[in-house]
Design an enzyme around this catalytic site. Structure first.
Site, PDB file in Angstrom:
ATOM      1  N   LYS A   1      45.297  56.316  34.715  1.00  0.00           N
ATOM      2  CA  LYS A   1      45.853  56.759  35.934  1.00  0.00           C
ATOM      3  C   LYS A   1      47.500  56.909  35.748  1.00  0.00           C
ATOM      4  O   LYS A   1      47.857  58.155  36.296  1.00  0.00           O
ATOM      5  CB  LYS A   1      45.584  55.737  37.025  1.00  0.00           C
ATOM      6  CG  LYS A   1      46.169  56.275  38.448  1.00  0.00           C
ATOM      7  CD  LYS A   1      45.829  55.056  39.288  1.00  0.00           C
ATOM      8  CE  LYS A   1      46.407  55.543  40.606  1.00  0.00           C
ATOM      9  NZ  LYS A   1      46.045  54.213  41.698  1.00  0.00           N
TER      10      LYS A   1
ATOM     11  N   HIS B   1      35.912  51.794  42.988  1.00  0.00           N
ATOM     12  CA  HIS B   1      37.344  51.167  42.515  1.00  0.00           C
ATOM     13  C   HIS B   1      37.269  49.899  43.013  1.00  0.00           C
ATOM     14  O   HIS B   1      38.076  49.162  42.245  1.00  0.00           O
ATOM     15  CB  HIS B   1      38.321  52.269  43.199  1.00  0.00           C
ATOM     16  CG  HIS B   1      39.522  51.611  42.468  1.00  0.00           C
ATOM     17  ND1 HIS B   1      39.875  52.279  41.305  1.00  0.00           N
ATOM     18  CD2 HIS B   1      40.680  51.263  43.207  1.00  0.00           C
ATOM     19  CE1 HIS B   1      41.236  51.735  40.987  1.00  0.00           C
ATOM     20  NE2 HIS B   1      41.617  51.157  41.944  1.00  0.00           N
TER      21      HIS B   1
ATOM     22  N   TRP C   1      48.758  47.741  34.314  1.00  0.00           N
ATOM     23  CA  TRP C   1      49.652  48.038  35.458  1.00  0.00           C
ATOM     24  C   TRP C   1      50.984  48.211  34.971  1.00  0.00           C
ATOM     25  O   TRP C   1      51.410  47.237  33.930  1.00  0.00           O
ATOM     26  CB  TRP C   1      49.450  47.026  36.402  1.00  0.00           C
ATOM     27  CG  TRP C   1      48.229  47.112  37.369  1.00  0.00           C
ATOM     28  CD1 TRP C   1      48.145  48.012  38.411  1.00  0.00           C
ATOM     29  CD2 TRP C   1      47.159  46.352  37.431  1.00  0.00           C
ATOM     30  NE1 TRP C   1      46.931  47.890  38.986  1.00  0.00           N
ATOM     31  CE2 TRP C   1      46.309  46.928  38.732  1.00  0.00           C
ATOM     32  CE3 TRP C   1      46.652  45.162  36.648  1.00  0.00           C
ATOM     33  CZ2 TRP C   1      45.142  46.347  38.905  1.00  0.00           C
ATOM     34  CZ3 TRP C   1      45.583  44.676  36.895  1.00  0.00           C
ATOM     35  CH2 TRP C   1      44.655  45.030  38.145  1.00  0.00           C
TER      36      TRP C   1
ATOM     37  N   TYR D   1      47.083  39.924  43.895  1.00  0.00           N
ATOM     38  CA  TYR D   1      45.779  38.780  43.326  1.00  0.00           C
ATOM     39  C   TYR D   1      46.293  37.457  43.441  1.00  0.00           C
ATOM     40  O   TYR D   1      45.389  36.635  43.145  1.00  0.00           O
ATOM     41  CB  TYR D   1      45.139  39.532  42.284  1.00  0.00           C
ATOM     42  CG  TYR D   1      44.756  40.941  42.227  1.00  0.00           C
ATOM     43  CD1 TYR D   1      43.519  41.105  43.021  1.00  0.00           C
ATOM     44  CD2 TYR D   1      45.435  41.912  41.663  1.00  0.00           C
ATOM     45  CE1 TYR D   1      43.235  42.539  43.030  1.00  0.00           C
ATOM     46  CE2 TYR D   1      44.856  43.228  41.654  1.00  0.00           C
ATOM     47  CZ  TYR D   1      43.855  43.326  42.346  1.00  0.00           C
ATOM     48  OH  TYR D   1      43.292  44.720  42.611  1.00  0.00           O
TER      49      TYR D   1
ATOM     50  N   ARG E   1      37.334  47.251  40.229  1.00  0.00           N
ATOM     51  CA  ARG E   1      38.590  46.887  39.578  1.00  0.00           C
ATOM     52  C   ARG E   1      39.068  45.745  40.301  1.00  0.00           C
ATOM     53  O   ARG E   1      39.452  44.860  39.673  1.00  0.00           O
ATOM     54  CB  ARG E   1      39.236  47.903  39.372  1.00  0.00           C
ATOM     55  CG  ARG E   1      40.660  47.757  38.701  1.00  0.00           C
ATOM     56  CD  ARG E   1      41.582  49.086  38.408  1.00  0.00           C
ATOM     57  NE  ARG E   1      42.651  49.071  38.214  1.00  0.00           N
ATOM     58  CZ  ARG E   1      43.098  48.811  36.818  1.00  0.00           C
ATOM     59  NH1 ARG E   1      42.389  48.869  35.905  1.00  0.00           N
ATOM     60  NH2 ARG E   1      44.671  48.733  36.828  1.00  0.00           N
TER      61      ARG E   1
END
Length: 266
Positions: free
Chosen positions: A130, A190, A216, A225, A193
């Site tokens: 991405k 998604h 990331w 998270y 994920r």
């Protein structure tokens, strides 16, 4: 959808007033900030590509997303994940299992090819990510098992359907049928994920480790998270347990405040 607003415009006509009018009209239609933000993000990405990659324009207006969007917080329990896998057709079950094992995005999975996989070293290398950068993905035993099941199906693509590479959006009829049969609502591919990341934090994986595992660029993307791991706070939480209050909690009565119970018994 955006063709209604932008279909007759050239790139150099897209200014701040045009963007703001789109926002106002979509809000009047009853769309929530999250929906409007999807449109704004798409416009911003297209304009950025027109400037940076295609060099069709020199600049474009600053586009800020609307505040007030509620962060999506959908992830699956182990039991929900098992139900989903059990009702998926084989090609989709393989995608789901690999996503839950690696945290890879749908496009990263369907674009994975055998020349970028080393089953002996338990590693895969992604070129289509991405954020536009390649990265290595460590494969746990679950992910290795999924790939081993795909060996021989296609000389190039790791994941296939009826012998051909999967080159379409995986959130299709098969996905919707599977989530319905599994009794799951409001689940996107998604979200697997998010599930993978949530499971990792619950298992004790640190935010820094998770950032590297998931590819990331920013730690801020991973901090969402942090709430799933509270073991490191258990000692702090125990400091005011009822049995310990006499030892480490200052009684307010020492400062001239007498609790109601003590006042009543006086």
């Amino acid at each position: 959808m955006l063709d209604v607003y932008l279909g007759a415009m050239t790139l150099d006509q897209m200014n701040g007033d045009v963007i703001w009018s789109i926002v106002q009209r979509e809000l009047k239609r009853g769309n929530k900030p999250a929906t409007v933000n999807r449109y704004l993000a798409l416009i911003r990405n297209l304009l950025r590509m027109a400037r940076d990659e295609w060099q069709w324009i020199d600049n474009f207006p600053m586009i800020r997303l609307l505040p007030g969007e509620v962060e999506r917080d959908r992830w699956l329990t182990r039991e929900e994940a098992d139900r989903l896998i059990n009702v998926c057709p084989p090609h989709l079950a393989a995608l789901v299992r690999f996503a839950l094992s690696t945290g890879c995005r749908a496009g990263e999975i369907t674009g994975l090819e055998w020349d970028r996989v080393d089953l002996g070293r338990h590693t895969a290398w992604l070129n289509r990510t991405k954020n536009g950068t390649s990265r290595g993905v460590p494969l746990n035993l679950d992910a290795v098992a999924v790939l081993q099941e795909q060996v021989g199906n296609h000389p190039q693509a790791c994941f296939t359907y009826r012998g051909a590479p999967i080159r379409w959006d995986v959130t299709n009829t098969a996905w919707h049928n599977a989530t319905r049969k599994a009794g799951l609502t409001d689940v996107r591919f998604h979200d697997l994920r998010h599930t993978w990341a949530s499971w990792h934090r619950q298992a004790g994986t640190s935010c820094d480790e998770l950032k590297d595992l998931g590819g990331w660029k920013s730690r801020n993307m991973v901090d969402r998270y942090a709430k799933f791991a509270t073991d490191n706070l258990s000692v702090a939480a125990a400091r005011i347990e009822q049995a310990k209050q006499g030892d480490n909690v200052i009684r307010l009565s020492r400062f001239g405040h007498v609790p109601d119970i003590e006042r009543a018994s006086a």
